[in-house]
Every structure is written in structure tokens, then in C-alpha cells.
Design a protein around this motif. Structure first.
Motif, PDB file in Angstrom:
ATOM      1  N   CYS A 298       0.813  -1.211   0.000  1.00 10.00           N
ATOM      2  CA  CYS A 298       0.000   0.000   0.000  1.00 10.00           C
ATOM      3  C   CYS A 298       0.847   1.261   0.000  1.00 10.00           C
ATOM      4  O   CYS A 298       0.447   2.289  -0.561  1.00 10.00           O
ATOM      5  CB  CYS A 298      -0.919   0.021   1.226  1.00 10.00           C
ATOM      6  SG  CYS A 298      -2.204  -1.247   1.192  1.00 10.00           S
ATOM      7  N   SER A 299       2.016   1.192   0.632  1.00 10.10           N
ATOM      8  CA  SER A 299       2.855   2.382   0.729  1.00 10.10           C
ATOM      9  C   SER A 299       4.168   2.018   1.403  1.00 10.10           C
ATOM     10  O   SER A 299       4.303   0.930   1.976  1.00 10.10           O
ATOM     11  CB  SER A 299       2.139   3.469   1.534  1.00 10.10           C
ATOM     12  OG  SER A 299       2.918   4.651   1.600  1.00 10.10           O
ATOM     13  N   CYS A 300       5.132   2.922   1.326  1.00  8.81           N
ATOM     14  CA  CYS A 300       6.367   2.823   2.105  1.00  8.81           C
ATOM     15  C   CYS A 300       6.325   3.876   3.206  1.00  8.81           C
ATOM     16  O   CYS A 300       5.774   4.962   3.026  1.00  8.81           O
ATOM     17  CB  CYS A 300       7.589   3.061   1.229  1.00  8.81           C
ATOM     18  SG  CYS A 300       7.907   1.744   0.043  1.00  8.81           S
ATOM     19  N   ILE A 301       6.903   3.552   4.349  1.00  7.85           N
ATOM     20  CA  ILE A 301       6.939   4.467   5.486  1.00  7.85           C
ATOM     21  C   ILE A 301       8.386   4.818   5.803  1.00  7.85           C
ATOM     22  O   ILE A 301       9.273   3.966   5.742  1.00  7.85           O
ATOM     23  CB  ILE A 301       6.231   3.861   6.717  1.00  7.85           C
ATOM     24  CG1 ILE A 301       6.166   4.876   7.862  1.00  7.85           C
ATOM     25  CG2 ILE A 301       6.892   2.553   7.156  1.00  7.85           C
ATOM     26  CD1 ILE A 301       5.267   4.451   9.009  1.00  7.85           C
ATOM     27  N   ASP A 302       8.614   6.080   6.115  1.00  7.30           N
ATOM     28  CA  ASP A 302       9.968   6.524   6.442  1.00  7.30           C
ATOM     29  C   ASP A 302       9.872   7.833   7.220  1.00  7.30           C
ATOM     30  O   ASP A 302       8.798   8.431   7.320  1.00  7.30           O
ATOM     31  CB  ASP A 302      10.787   6.734   5.163  1.00  7.30           C
ATOM     32  CG  ASP A 302      12.279   6.610   5.413  1.00  7.30           C
ATOM     33  OD1 ASP A 302      12.682   6.439   6.583  1.00  7.30           O
ATOM     34  OD2 ASP A 302      13.055   6.688   4.439  1.00  7.30           O
ATOM     35  N   GLY A 303      10.986   8.259   7.779  1.00  8.41           N
ATOM     36  CA  GLY A 303      11.010   9.479   8.571  1.00  8.41           C
ATOM     37  C   GLY A 303      12.139  10.404   8.153  1.00  8.41           C
ATOM     38  O   GLY A 303      13.128   9.973   7.553  1.00  8.41           O
ATOM     39  N   LYS A 304      11.969  11.679   8.479  1.00  6.52           N
ATOM     40  CA  LYS A 304      12.987  12.694   8.185  1.00  6.52           C
ATOM     41  C   LYS A 304      13.057  13.674   9.349  1.00  6.52           C
ATOM     42  O   LYS A 304      12.045  13.996   9.969  1.00  6.52           O
ATOM     43  CB  LYS A 304      12.622  13.454   6.903  1.00  6.52           C
ATOM     44  CG  LYS A 304      13.509  14.672   6.668  1.00  6.52           C
ATOM     45  CD  LYS A 304      13.131  15.448   5.458  1.00  6.52           C
ATOM     46  CE  LYS A 304      13.909  16.779   5.403  1.00  6.52           C
ATOM     47  NZ  LYS A 304      15.360  16.608   5.606  1.00  6.52           N
ATOM     48  N   HIS A 305      14.270  14.148   9.634  1.00  7.75           N
ATOM     49  CA  HIS A 305      14.450  15.192  10.635  1.00  7.75           C
ATOM     50  C   HIS A 305      14.317  16.569   9.992  1.00  7.75           C
ATOM     51  O   HIS A 305      14.924  16.834   8.956  1.00  7.75           O
ATOM     52  CB  HIS A 305      15.826  15.075  11.298  1.00  7.75           C
ATOM     53  CG  HIS A 305      15.958  13.897  12.203  1.00  7.75           C
ATOM     54  ND1 HIS A 305      15.508  13.911  13.498  1.00  7.75           N
ATOM     55  CD2 HIS A 305      16.479  12.662  11.985  1.00  7.75           C
ATOM     56  CE1 HIS A 305      15.754  12.738  14.061  1.00  7.75           C
ATOM     57  NE2 HIS A 305      16.332  11.963  13.160  1.00  7.75           N
ATOM     58  N   VAL A 306      13.519  17.436  10.594  1.00  6.49           N
ATOM     59  CA  VAL A 306      13.363  18.817  10.141  1.00  6.49           C
ATOM     60  C   VAL A 306      14.069  19.720  11.153  1.00  6.49           C
ATOM     61  O   VAL A 306      13.734  19.715  12.346  1.00  6.49           O
ATOM     62  CB  VAL A 306      11.878  19.209  10.033  1.00  6.49           C
ATOM     63  CG1 VAL A 306      11.735  20.665   9.618  1.00  6.49           C
ATOM     64  CG2 VAL A 306      11.161  18.298   9.038  1.00  6.49           C
ATOM     65  N   ARG A 307      15.037  20.489  10.684  1.00  4.60           N
ATOM     66  CA  ARG A 307      15.825  21.350  11.573  1.00  4.60           C
ATOM     67  C   ARG A 307      14.963  22.459  12.189  1.00  4.60           C
ATOM     68  O   ARG A 307      14.189  23.108  11.489  1.00  4.60           O
ATOM     69  CB  ARG A 307      16.979  22.003  10.814  1.00  4.60           C
ATOM     70  CG  ARG A 307      18.107  21.049  10.449  1.00  4.60           C
ATOM     71  CD  ARG A 307      19.194  21.793   9.677  1.00  4.60           C
ATOM     72  NE  ARG A 307      20.284  20.923   9.297  1.00  4.60           N
ATOM     73  CZ  ARG A 307      21.387  20.729  10.012  1.00  4.60           C
ATOM     74  NH1 ARG A 307      21.541  21.382  11.159  1.00  4.60           N
ATOM     75  NH2 ARG A 307      22.337  19.925   9.588  1.00  4.60           N
ATOM     76  N   ILE A 308      15.134  22.658  13.499  1.00  5.19           N
ATOM     77  CA  ILE A 308      14.419  23.734  14.196  1.00  5.19           C
ATOM     78  C   ILE A 308      15.372  24.404  15.180  1.00  5.19           C
ATOM     79  O   ILE A 308      16.425  23.860  15.524  1.00  5.19           O
ATOM     80  CB  ILE A 308      13.192  23.198  14.968  1.00  5.19           C
ATOM     81  CG1 ILE A 308      13.645  22.206  16.061  1.00  5.19           C
ATOM     82  CG2 ILE A 308      12.192  22.556  14.038  1.00  5.19           C
ATOM     83  CD1 ILE A 308      12.553  21.824  17.042  1.00  5.19           C
TER      84      ILE A 308
END
Length: 249
Positions: free
Chosen positions: A26-36
Motif C-alpha cells: 500500500c505504501s512505504c513508510i519513512d522518517g525525516k528530521h526537520v531542523r528547528i
């Protein structure tokens, strides 16, 4: 962003199968860091393993590179599996049968569920397939290689997002509520751009390869059930028997 229906997941799975030969994805799942910038009085909660302050963007996305669901705002120090279990609406919606997948189908004598694909940073669940831990067995190695190839074809989506929306290339100098709004908006605009390009007869999303990356593991979240292992073994058997052997022939 529209809540994905069973029909939307069915469409996504058909697109993945046409692109890769892997059924019922159905989909691929992944994560990313967003700089703050570091929030006041937050200590090291947002300080990640790459040595900067961030929040997590976790997304599932289809074969065309469109985001289907996103989860934003968890602490940067937390591993992908921790984000998935602790702060993810996606996880809660799947576990409570709010986010539903199509029913399993029988292919060449094997009943295969509809699933998401993740890397080793994610837990093995009946609805979420990840690589085998070692891949020492030949068939397990084939499965790992094939799964990695499929995931690499969509991993560039985050790179496309950052490239298109330059505000994500640097540290966001706003409070966390505004960070969440900015990231949600860029993800929505990303989908609109893909829809527009398709309406013009062109394709914005072109799969590219990236270097293999070692995921940061949090093992206390990665305990797998017998059912999840059984489902993964069925996918492995299907790939070895119906895709790899046909390709070799």
C-alpha cells in the motif's frame, strides 16, 4: 490532506505492483528530521543523533511519490520505531482499525495481506514489513535486497520536498506550532505539484538510487509477533518463487 480510504490503498498497491512486481504494498513508510531552533526549556529532547535540533516528519507515500499520511512534531532524539509507537496517529489509526487496508488476496496459492514497507528502524507488524535482521539465509537475503530496492525507489521523496521548498534546507526560526504548520503545508503543496504535473502529461517523481543507510534502531520497540513473522515469510516465498526465478529465467 485527504484521509486514505481502502480504495486509495488499493490503487496505490496496484501502482506499486506495476512498478516493482511486489504485490499488495500500500505504501512505504519513512522518517525525516526537520531542523528547528531549540525550544525554550526543552533540554536535549529535540537534539538528534546527527547533532542538531529537530522534529520528526514521518510519512507514508505511494509509488508516485505522493504523501498519503504524515505525522509531525515528535522529539528529534527519538528513533523511528519510537516515533511510530508513541506519537504516530498512523499507528493508532491502524491498530484501532480506523485506517483500513484492503482484504488479503490469494496469489499463486499464497494468501497475502496488504502491507506497508519500512526499513530496520521500524517494527515488524502484520501490516508492516521490514527486512530480516541478518539475511544470512539465501532466500532472506534475496527478500532483503528486493525490499531495499523498492524502498530506494521512493526514498528520494524527502529530497524532492527539501529541494522544492527551500525553507526546509535550514533551521526553521519559528516556534514549534508554526513549524508543524509549515511542514504540513509543504507536504500538501508537494502533492499538488505531482497532481499538476500528471495533469500536464509529465511526471515529477523519478525514482533514483541512494546510498544504503544504517537505521538507528531502538530494539525495545521492535519485538515481532509470530503472525507478523509468518506473513513476512509468505512474502519472501512469493518473491523468491515468482519474481526472482522468473527474472533469472
Amino acid at each position: 490532506m485527504p484521509f486514505p480510504t481502502v480504495q486509495r490503498f488499493q490503487q496505490a498497491a496496484e501502482e506499486f505492483e506495476a512498478l516493482t512486481g511486489f504485490p499488495n504494498v500500500c505504501s512505504c513508510i519513512d522518517g525525516k528530521h526537520v531542523r528547528i531552533k531549540c525550544p525554550n526549556s526543552s533540554g536535549s529532547l529535540f537534539y538528534n543523533y546527527e547533532n542538531y535540533n529537530s522534529i520528526h516528519l514521518q510519512a507514508i507515500r505511494d509509488a508516485k511519490g505522493k504523501f498519503l499520511t504524515i505525522d509531525i512534531g515528535d522529539y528529534g532524539r527519538r528513533a523511528d520505531s519510537g516515533v511510530f509507537f508513541v506519537e504516530s496517529d498512523t499507528f493508532r489509526n491502524i491498530e484501532h482499525n480506523i485506517l483500513k487496508f484492503p482484504p488479503a488476496r490469494v496469489i499463486d496459492g499464497l494468501e497475502l495481506s496488504y502491507v506497508l514497507l519500512g526499513d530496520q528502524g521500524y517494527p515488524l507488524k502484520p501490516y508492516l514489513m521490514r527486512p530480516y535482521s541478518t539475511g544470512d539465509d539465501d532466500d532472506e537475503g534475496v527478500y532483503n535486497c528486493f525490499l531495499s530496492k523498492i524502498r530506494r525507489s521512493v526514498e528520494c521523496v524527502f529530497g524532492m520536498l527539501v529541494s522544492k521548498w527551500g525553507c526546509l534546507k535550514t533551521e526553521l526560526q519559528v516556534n514549534q506550532d508554526h513549524v508543524d504548520t509549515i511542514v504540513k503545508t509543504t507536504c500538501l503543496l508537494h502533492n499538488i505539484c505531482i497532481d499538476f504535473r500528471e495533469s500536464q502529461g509529465s511526471q515529477w517523481f523519478n525514482p533514483i538510487n541512494r546510498k544504503n543507510e544504517t537505521a538507528s534502531l531502538s530494539r525495545r520497540f521492535n519485538h515481532s509477533s509470530q503472525q507478523a513473522n509468518y506473513i513476512r515469510d509468505k512474502f519472501k516465498n512469493y518473491i523468491v518463487r515468482n519474481i526472482v526465478h522468473v527474472t533469472d529465467a
